[in-house]
Design a protein around this motif. Structure first.
Motif, PDB file in Angstrom:
ATOM      1  N   UNK A  54       0.609  -1.008   0.165  1.00  0.00           N
ATOM      2  CA  UNK A  54       0.290  -0.217  -0.333  1.00  0.00           C
ATOM      3  C   UNK A  54       0.501   1.244   0.162  1.00  0.00           C
ATOM      4  N   UNK A  55       1.867   0.931   0.195  1.00  0.00           N
ATOM      5  CA  UNK A  55       2.982   2.210   0.650  1.00  0.00           C
ATOM      6  C   UNK A  55       2.225   2.618   1.665  1.00  0.00           C
ATOM      7  N   UNK A  56       2.124   2.041   2.646  1.00  0.00           N
ATOM      8  CA  UNK A  56       1.635   3.149   4.166  1.00  0.00           C
ATOM      9  C   UNK A  56       3.025   2.873   4.934  1.00  0.00           C
ATOM     10  N   UNK A  57       3.021   3.881   5.634  1.00  0.00           N
ATOM     11  CA  UNK A  57       4.224   3.414   6.709  1.00  0.00           C
ATOM     12  C   UNK A  57       3.961   3.752   7.976  1.00  0.00           C
ATOM     13  N   UNK A  58       4.365   2.572   9.554  1.00  0.00           N
ATOM     14  CA  UNK A  58       3.624   2.886  10.818  1.00  0.00           C
ATOM     15  C   UNK A  58       4.866   2.433  11.506  1.00  0.00           C
ATOM     16  N   UNK A  59       4.673   1.741  12.465  1.00  0.00           N
ATOM     17  CA  UNK A  59       4.818   0.801  13.815  1.00  0.00           C
ATOM     18  C   UNK A  59       4.463  -0.597  13.538  1.00  0.00           C
ATOM     19  N   UNK A  60       5.495  -0.984  13.606  1.00  0.00           N
ATOM     20  CA  UNK A  60       5.253  -2.885  13.114  1.00  0.00           C
ATOM     21  C   UNK A  60       5.127  -3.001  15.027  1.00  0.00           C
ATOM     22  N   UNK A  61       3.957  -3.022  15.389  1.00  0.00           N
ATOM     23  CA  UNK A  61       3.083  -3.831  16.606  1.00  0.00           C
ATOM     24  C   UNK A  61       3.355  -5.313  16.728  1.00  0.00           C
ATOM     25  N   UNK A  62       3.223  -6.424  15.705  1.00  0.00           N
ATOM     26  CA  UNK A  62       3.653  -7.484  16.236  1.00  0.00           C
ATOM     27  C   UNK A  62       3.503  -8.130  14.671  1.00  0.00           C
ATOM     28  N   UNK A  63       4.264  -9.662  14.739  1.00  0.00           N
ATOM     29  CA  UNK A  63       3.482 -10.437  13.863  1.00  0.00           C
ATOM     30  C   UNK A  63       3.628 -11.666  14.608  1.00  0.00           C
ATOM     31  N   UNK A  64       2.513 -11.975  13.827  1.00  0.00           N
ATOM     32  CA  UNK A  64       1.396 -12.916  14.446  1.00  0.00           C
ATOM     33  C   UNK A  64       0.537 -14.345  13.276  1.00  0.00           C
TER      34      UNK A  64
END
Length: 85
Positions: free
Chosen positions: A33-43
């Motif tokens: 999507x090209x969106x940038x954010x903070x990685x919270x988790x990988x589940x």
């Protein structure tokens, strides 16, 4: 699903998803999507709607939240890159 995403897109297997866990709390880009954010988790979760007599279906997702807060979104971990790498 978008094609031609950024580096490493679609190339992360289970080991790559585990490697991405080290980046929890880091700024990342969702290459789809090209969106940038903070990685919270990988589940990884199991789809419980699959009848028990069929093979289980699992899926791994990266959970990302906008940097200033807001609604979290999910994406395939193979389409996530750490910003600045």
């Amino acid at each position: 699903m978008a094609t031609g995403a950024g580096p490493g897109a679609g190339s992360r297997g289970a080991d790559g998803a585990r490697d991405l866990l080290r980046a929890v709390g880091s700024l990342v880009r969702d290459e789809e999507t090209g969106r940038v954010g903070v990685l919270q988790d990988v589940l990884t979760f199991r789809d419980t709607s699959v009848p028990p007599y069929l093979p289980p279906r699992t899926r791994t997702l990266a959970y990302i939240r906008p940097e200033g807060g807001g609604r979290e979104w999910t994406t395939d971990p193979g389409r996530v890159t750490v910003v600045g790498e």
